[in-house]
Design a protein around this motif. Structure first.
Motif, PDB file in Angstrom:
ATOM      1  N   LEU A 154       0.936  -1.158  -0.024  1.00 40.60           N
ATOM      2  CA  LEU A 154      -0.076  -0.055  -0.111  1.00 40.60           C
ATOM      3  C   LEU A 154       0.879   1.324   0.196  1.00 40.60           C
ATOM      4  O   LEU A 154       0.601   2.150  -0.771  1.00 40.60           O
ATOM      5  CB  LEU A 154      -1.101   0.085   1.260  1.00 40.60           C
ATOM      6  N   ALA A 155       1.806   1.287   0.716  1.00 37.92           N
ATOM      7  CA  ALA A 155       2.948   2.251   0.836  1.00 37.92           C
ATOM      8  C   ALA A 155       3.219   2.977  -0.371  1.00 37.92           C
ATOM      9  O   ALA A 155       3.382   3.974  -0.960  1.00 37.92           O
ATOM     10  CB  ALA A 155       3.758   2.370   1.879  1.00 37.92           C
ATOM     11  N   GLN A 156       3.925   1.707  -0.998  1.00 38.60           N
ATOM     12  CA  GLN A 156       4.461   1.955  -2.303  1.00 38.60           C
ATOM     13  C   GLN A 156       3.462   2.273  -3.458  1.00 38.60           C
ATOM     14  O   GLN A 156       3.944   3.233  -4.136  1.00 38.60           O
ATOM     15  CB  GLN A 156       5.089   0.539  -2.839  1.00 38.60           C
ATOM     16  N   ALA A 157       2.185   1.752  -3.552  1.00 39.10           N
ATOM     17  CA  ALA A 157       1.160   2.308  -4.344  1.00 39.10           C
ATOM     18  C   ALA A 157       0.907   3.692  -4.043  1.00 39.10           C
ATOM     19  O   ALA A 157       0.688   4.264  -5.204  1.00 39.10           O
ATOM     20  CB  ALA A 157       0.027   1.193  -4.021  1.00 39.10           C
ATOM     21  N   ARG A 158       0.763   4.063  -2.888  1.00 37.61           N
ATOM     22  CA  ARG A 158       0.352   5.604  -2.495  1.00 37.61           C
ATOM     23  C   ARG A 158       1.468   6.479  -3.262  1.00 37.61           C
ATOM     24  O   ARG A 158       1.396   7.316  -3.817  1.00 37.61           O
ATOM     25  CB  ARG A 158       0.461   5.715  -1.117  1.00 37.61           C
ATOM     26  N   ALA A 159       2.601   5.922  -3.038  1.00 40.03           N
ATOM     27  CA  ALA A 159       3.688   7.102  -3.600  1.00 40.03           C
ATOM     28  C   ALA A 159       3.777   6.908  -4.911  1.00 40.03           C
ATOM     29  O   ALA A 159       3.990   7.917  -5.748  1.00 40.03           O
ATOM     30  CB  ALA A 159       5.087   6.433  -2.665  1.00 40.03           C
ATOM     31  N   ALA A 160       3.866   5.665  -5.575  1.00 41.41           N
ATOM     32  CA  ALA A 160       3.742   5.578  -6.996  1.00 41.41           C
ATOM     33  C   ALA A 160       2.545   6.450  -7.793  1.00 41.41           C
ATOM     34  O   ALA A 160       2.796   7.233  -8.678  1.00 41.41           O
ATOM     35  CB  ALA A 160       3.573   4.350  -7.413  1.00 41.41           C
ATOM     36  N   PHE A 161       1.300   6.453  -7.175  1.00 42.64           N
ATOM     37  CA  PHE A 161       0.318   7.031  -7.541  1.00 42.64           C
ATOM     38  C   PHE A 161       0.507   8.726  -7.437  1.00 42.64           C
ATOM     39  O   PHE A 161       0.330   9.331  -8.076  1.00 42.64           O
ATOM     40  CB  PHE A 161      -0.961   6.884  -6.743  1.00 42.64           C
ATOM     41  N   ARG A 162       1.202   9.452  -6.319  1.00 44.89           N
ATOM     42  CA  ARG A 162       1.385  10.734  -6.028  1.00 44.89           C
ATOM     43  C   ARG A 162       2.410  11.085  -7.396  1.00 44.89           C
ATOM     44  O   ARG A 162       2.340  12.029  -7.969  1.00 44.89           O
ATOM     45  CB  ARG A 162       1.856  10.840  -4.689  1.00 44.89           C
ATOM     46  N   SER A 163       3.434  10.348  -7.401  1.00 44.43           N
ATOM     47  CA  SER A 163       4.448  10.574  -8.372  1.00 44.43           C
ATOM     48  C   SER A 163       3.727  10.798  -9.901  1.00 44.43           C
ATOM     49  O   SER A 163       3.814  11.709 -10.809  1.00 44.43           O
ATOM     50  CB  SER A 163       5.604   9.642  -8.385  1.00 44.43           C
ATOM     51  N   PHE A 164       2.800   9.751 -10.153  1.00 39.06           N
ATOM     52  CA  PHE A 164       2.170   9.671 -11.452  1.00 39.06           C
ATOM     53  C   PHE A 164       1.510  10.959 -11.635  1.00 39.06           C
ATOM     54  O   PHE A 164       1.267  11.442 -12.811  1.00 39.06           O
ATOM     55  CB  PHE A 164       1.440   8.299 -11.394  1.00 39.06           C
ATOM     56  N   ALA A 165       0.594  11.179 -10.439  1.00 38.24           N
ATOM     57  CA  ALA A 165      -0.585  12.522 -10.620  1.00 38.24           C
ATOM     58  C   ALA A 165       0.328  13.571 -10.910  1.00 38.24           C
ATOM     59  O   ALA A 165      -0.268  14.321 -11.595  1.00 38.24           O
ATOM     60  CB  ALA A 165      -1.513  12.372  -9.420  1.00 38.24           C
ATOM     61  N   GLU A 166       1.417  13.734 -10.277  1.00 41.57           N
ATOM     62  CA  GLU A 166       2.273  15.024 -10.359  1.00 41.57           C
ATOM     63  C   GLU A 166       2.640  15.083 -11.969  1.00 41.57           C
ATOM     64  O   GLU A 166       2.486  16.404 -12.503  1.00 41.57           O
ATOM     65  CB  GLU A 166       3.191  15.226  -9.425  1.00 41.57           C
ATOM     66  N   GLN A 167       3.113  14.227 -12.457  1.00 39.71           N
ATOM     67  CA  GLN A 167       3.794  14.076 -13.843  1.00 39.71           C
ATOM     68  C   GLN A 167       2.232  14.198 -14.780  1.00 39.71           C
ATOM     69  O   GLN A 167       2.676  14.991 -15.800  1.00 39.71           O
ATOM     70  CB  GLN A 167       4.517  12.725 -13.886  1.00 39.71           C
ATOM     71  N   PHE A 168       1.389  13.534 -14.432  1.00 39.44           N
ATOM     72  CA  PHE A 168       0.278  13.614 -15.562  1.00 39.44           C
ATOM     73  C   PHE A 168      -0.278  14.820 -15.379  1.00 39.44           C
ATOM     74  O   PHE A 168      -0.552  15.353 -16.661  1.00 39.44           O
ATOM     75  CB  PHE A 168      -0.726  12.407 -14.905  1.00 39.44           C
ATOM     76  N   ASN A 169      -0.299  15.505 -14.174  1.00 36.05           N
ATOM     77  CA  ASN A 169      -1.217  16.939 -14.353  1.00 36.05           C
ATOM     78  C   ASN A 169      -0.332  17.874 -14.760  1.00 36.05           C
ATOM     79  O   ASN A 169      -0.901  18.906 -15.269  1.00 36.05           O
ATOM     80  CB  ASN A 169      -1.551  17.174 -12.928  1.00 36.05           C
ATOM     81  N   ALA A 170       1.009  17.712 -14.842  1.00 35.75           N
ATOM     82  CA  ALA A 170       1.866  18.748 -15.381  1.00 35.75           C
ATOM     83  C   ALA A 170       1.869  18.628 -16.956  1.00 35.75           C
ATOM     84  O   ALA A 170       2.385  19.916 -17.500  1.00 35.75           O
ATOM     85  CB  ALA A 170       3.358  18.524 -15.041  1.00 35.75           C
ATOM     86  N   LEU A 171       1.507  17.926 -17.577  1.00 34.89           N
ATOM     87  CA  LEU A 171       1.212  17.814 -18.909  1.00 34.89           C
ATOM     88  C   LEU A 171       0.083  18.506 -19.359  1.00 34.89           C
ATOM     89  O   LEU A 171      -1.139  18.699 -18.701  1.00 34.89           O
ATOM     90  CB  LEU A 171       1.222  16.188 -19.499  1.00 34.89           C
ATOM     91  N   GLY A 172       0.107  19.119 -20.751  1.00 38.81           N
ATOM     92  CA  GLY A 172      -0.917  19.841 -21.114  1.00 38.81           C
ATOM     93  C   GLY A 172      -2.194  19.091 -21.421  1.00 38.81           C
ATOM     94  O   GLY A 172      -2.370  18.052 -21.355  1.00 38.81           O
ATOM     95  N   LYS A 173      -3.119  19.815 -22.182  1.00 37.39           N
ATOM     96  CA  LYS A 173      -4.369  19.163 -22.657  1.00 37.39           C
ATOM     97  C   LYS A 173      -4.044  18.282 -23.805  1.00 37.39           C
ATOM     98  O   LYS A 173      -2.928  18.190 -24.461  1.00 37.39           O
ATOM     99  CB  LYS A 173      -5.229  20.501 -23.361  1.00 37.39           C
ATOM    100  N   VAL A 174      -5.204  17.526 -24.136  1.00 35.03           N
ATOM    101  CA  VAL A 174      -5.304  16.290 -24.894  1.00 35.03           C
ATOM    102  C   VAL A 174      -6.278  16.563 -25.897  1.00 35.03           C
ATOM    103  O   VAL A 174      -7.200  17.369 -25.574  1.00 35.03           O
ATOM    104  CB  VAL A 174      -5.124  14.932 -24.296  1.00 35.03           C
ATOM    105  N   PRO A 175      -6.353  15.799 -27.321  1.00 36.02           N
ATOM    106  CA  PRO A 175      -7.651  15.971 -27.980  1.00 36.02           C
ATOM    107  C   PRO A 175      -8.938  15.634 -26.960  1.00 36.02           C
ATOM    108  O   PRO A 175      -9.041  14.691 -26.220  1.00 36.02           O
ATOM    109  CB  PRO A 175      -7.408  14.943 -28.988  1.00 36.02           C
ATOM    110  N   ARG A 176      -9.998  16.526 -27.299  1.00 33.17           N
ATOM    111  CA  ARG A 176     -11.292  16.206 -26.689  1.00 33.17           C
ATOM    112  C   ARG A 176     -11.716  14.700 -26.750  1.00 33.17           C
ATOM    113  O   ARG A 176     -12.244  14.160 -25.642  1.00 33.17           O
ATOM    114  CB  ARG A 176     -12.445  17.133 -27.225  1.00 33.17           C
ATOM    115  N   GLU A 177     -11.832  13.920 -27.774  1.00 33.38           N
ATOM    116  CA  GLU A 177     -12.154  12.768 -27.933  1.00 33.38           C
ATOM    117  C   GLU A 177     -11.513  11.861 -27.105  1.00 33.38           C
ATOM    118  O   GLU A 177     -12.025  10.488 -26.837  1.00 33.38           O
ATOM    119  CB  GLU A 177     -12.334  12.215 -29.325  1.00 33.38           C
TER     120      GLU A 177
END
Length: 416
Positions: free
Chosen positions: A302-325
């Motif tokens: 669980l601890a590793q999964a939490r850390a991995a998701f936080r890291s993923f979310a930061e990188q994912f949100n830092a990227l810009g918009k994608v095509p609407r579809e």
């Protein structure tokens, strides 16, 4: 209706010393039977009961005729049958009175016959009025243009007509002729209307095929402004053309819409400078998702999964918009990752919940205590030779042991 006779047996009969019983009528005295070796009262009572049965039969017949439960034919037959039963009956009582009551039913029966005749006439009038109303409605429908509801209503009217009784033949035939003529008129007009609609739909098909032919070269055009206006004009003409035959209209629309989409998608692709940026962002986000899905799901740490998701979310949100579809698909995958971590957190909380652990311990203790009590019962039952009670207790222990094993497994989950 004559009231039921209420007299003592001595008024209508007597008993000889040898047990012969006589009944008195207007025609004199006659023997109805003999009951030796019995008292006068017993012998008389036997034949009085027969009279009472006849009297009850007459009373029931009076009520049924009065209430109209019997048809005149049934009533006449019943009167004849009961009269035969009363005449010369081996019974003690006012047989003349019963015969008089049966004779008194004649005017009641005549009255009932007349009432039934009146009811039938009334029913015939009601049926006639109903059929006349149905004919009037049918003739009105025949003049209308409700081609879908009208045909269903005619079908319903026809079913209702068949369910009604016939009236006098001349009237019934005349009404049916009007109803049938109205239905025929409606059917012919409906067929004519559908034929005209089919002709209009065929014309619409030809117009739409012409519009599609004009749209094909426009779909390849790169003159965005002029061609956009041309497509708007084509759409206006398409709507004004009306509906084509049902089996081709959808296909024609799909082809025309496809040509429009081809042009407008090409225009959008050319005019939108953001497409390449959005596509690059999409590729990056999908790559991040693939990596995160492999690292997180299934959640084992669980601890590793939490850390991995936080890291993923930061990188994912830092990227810009994608095509609407593509937005919905990405959001669903991110939500699935988040739900996996949340479910693991919920499971961990449930496993470490002190209240749940306490309930599990109480269940194990309670079941163990019940098994101990049943074991004592077995010992006592065997001591007094009650094998049946001992076997019953053993069966109960087997059931409780199964529950106890399950409860212990639940409790063990809190220690893992």
């Amino acid at each position: 209706m004559v009231a039921m006779t209420s007299s003592s047996p001595a008024d209508f009969g007597r008993v000889d010393p040898d047990g012969t019983v006589y009944v008195r009528t207007t025609e004199g005295e006659r023997s109805v039977g003999q009951i030796p070796d019995s008292t006068e009262a017993e012998a008389l009572a036997f034949y009085v009961k027969r009279f009472e049965a006849l009297e009850l039969e007459v009373s029931l017949l009076e009520r049924r005729i009065s209430s109209g439960a019997l048809s005149p034919e049934e009533a006449r037959h019943s009167i004849t049958t009961v009269t035969a039963n009363v005449t010369g009956a081996n019974a003690v009582g006012d047989l003349d009175g019963l015969a008089a009551r049966l004779q008194a039913l004649a005017p009641v029966l005549a009255q009932a016959t007349e009432a039934r005749r009146a009811d039938r006439a009334k029913q015939a009038e009601a049926t006639k009025a109903t059929k006349e109303a149905m004919v009037a409605e049918a003739e009105q429908l025949a003049l209308g243009n409700d081609w879908r509801g009208g045909v269903n209503r005619f079908r319903s009217l026809l079913d209702d007509w068949k369910a009604l009784p016939r009236i006098d033949r001349a009237t019934d035939d005349a009404l049916w002729h009007r109803f049938s003529a109205a239905r025929t008129t409606y059917t012919r007009r409906r067929k004519t209307q559908f034929a005209e609609q089919a002709e209009k739909r065929e014309g619409a098909r030809q117009l739409k095929e012409q519009i599609i032919a004009e749209a094909r070269p426009l779909a390849e055009s790169t003159d965005w402004g002029t061609t956009s206006g041309a497509f708007r004009d084509l759409m206006a003409r398409w709507k004004a053309a009306g509906a084509a035959p049902r089996d081709v209209d959808d296909a024609l629309w799909a082809e025309f819409r496809g040509l429009q989409d081809q042009f407008f998608n090409a225009r959008q692709s050319t005019l939108s400078q953001q497409d390449q940026e959005f596509k690059a962002n999409l590729d990056a986000k999908e790559s991040l998702l693939v990596k995160a899905e492999a690292e997180i799901v299934p959640v084992t740490d669980l601890a590793q999964a939490r850390a991995a998701f936080r890291s993923f979310a930061e990188q994912f949100n830092a990227l810009g918009k994608v095509p609407r579809e593509a937005m919905r698909g990405l959001d669903n995958r991110v939500r699935a990752l988040e739900n996996a971590v949340r479910q693991a957190e919920d499971a961990e909380w449930k496993r470490t919940d002190p209240e749940a652990r306490a309930r599990a311990e109480e269940t194990v203790a309670m079941l163990s205590n019940e098994i101990d009590k049943l074991t004592e019962k077995i010992v006592k039952a065997e001591a007094r030779g009650d094998n049946r009670a001992a076997d019953k207790a053993r069966d109960s222990i087997a059931t409780y042991q199964t529950w106890l094993d399950q409860a212990r497994e639940t409790l063990a989950d809190f220690s893992r």
